[in-house]
Design an enzyme around this catalytic site. Structure first.
Site, PDB file in Angstrom:
ATOM      1  N   THR A  14       0.806  -1.453   0.073  1.00 36.63           N
ATOM      2  CA  THR A  14      -0.090  -0.038  -0.077  1.00 36.63           C
ATOM      3  C   THR A  14       0.747   1.369   0.087  1.00 36.63           C
ATOM      4  OG1 THR A  14      -0.087  -0.161   2.448  1.00 36.63           O
ATOM      5  CG2 THR A  14      -1.813  -1.282   1.323  1.00 36.63           C
ATOM      6  N   ASP A  15       0.224   2.185  -0.339  1.00 39.00           N
ATOM      7  CA  ASP A  15       0.799   3.745  -0.321  1.00 39.00           C
ATOM      8  C   ASP A  15       0.384   4.286   1.172  1.00 39.00           C
ATOM      9  OD1 ASP A  15      -1.946   4.752  -0.394  1.00 39.00           O
ATOM     10  OD2 ASP A  15      -1.731   5.279  -2.436  1.00 39.00           O
ATOM     11  N   LEU A  16       1.002   5.486   1.271  1.00 39.84           N
ATOM     12  CA  LEU A  16       0.664   6.175   2.696  1.00 39.84           C
ATOM     13  C   LEU A  16      -0.916   6.253   3.039  1.00 39.84           C
ATOM     14  CD1 LEU A  16       3.271   9.108   2.383  1.00 39.84           C
ATOM     15  CD2 LEU A  16       3.140   6.997   3.934  1.00 39.84           C
ATOM     16  N   ILE A  19      -4.080   2.315   0.451  1.00 40.80           N
ATOM     17  CA  ILE A  19      -4.582   1.858  -0.565  1.00 40.80           C
ATOM     18  C   ILE A  19      -3.540   1.214  -1.414  1.00 40.80           C
ATOM     19  CG2 ILE A  19      -5.334   2.562  -2.948  1.00 40.80           C
ATOM     20  CD1 ILE A  19      -6.971   4.913  -1.441  1.00 40.80           C
TER      21      ILE A  19
END
Length: 131
Positions: A14-16, A19
């Site tokens: 995931t990103d920050l 997601i």
């Protein structure tokens, strides 16, 4: 016949915002393709050792429909669309339950030891017909 492969979204995927990072869907469908090949009874390591043939992605057409998030349990679906002498075309999707999150049409090319197109081995073509 549709092949299904389960994958869990880990924090590293995931990103920050929590997601799934867009490029990781390509990793998920790669795993799904590898398991699909294994599921039809073909050992890619043995194929390479005995014939020098490997598969390379030639083309990917992808649609991102809805985000996956940390800890989701996803299903990668793989369907054979068409097989020619040296190529495979597959439809793949990533789902969370019944919700389609990602779709791709992937074209694979069989390559020989010199990196040039090669015919799919007869054993592999038979596996496609019976798998």
């Amino acid at each position: 016949m549709t092949h299904r492969f389960a994958v869990r979204v880990y924090y590293e995927d995931t990103d920050l915002a929590g997601i799934v990072y867009y490029a990781n869907y390509l990793k998920f469908i790669e795993r799904g393709r590898s398991e699909w090949v294994r599921g039809i009874g073909l050992d890619q390591g043995r194929l390479k050792a005995e014939t020098g043939i490997v598969f390379a992605v030639r083309r990917v057409e992808a649609d991102y429909l809805s985000p996956a998030r940390f800890d989701d349990l996803l299903t990668v679906e793989t369907d054979l669309v068409r097989a020619t002498a040296a190529r495979l075309v597959l439809d793949q999707a990533v789902l969370r339950g019944d919700t389609r999150l990602f779709e791709a049409r992937v074209t694979l090319a069989a390559l020989g030891p010199e990196g040039r197109p090669a015919r799919l081995p007869a054993e592999f073509r038979r596996s496609l017909e019976t798998g």
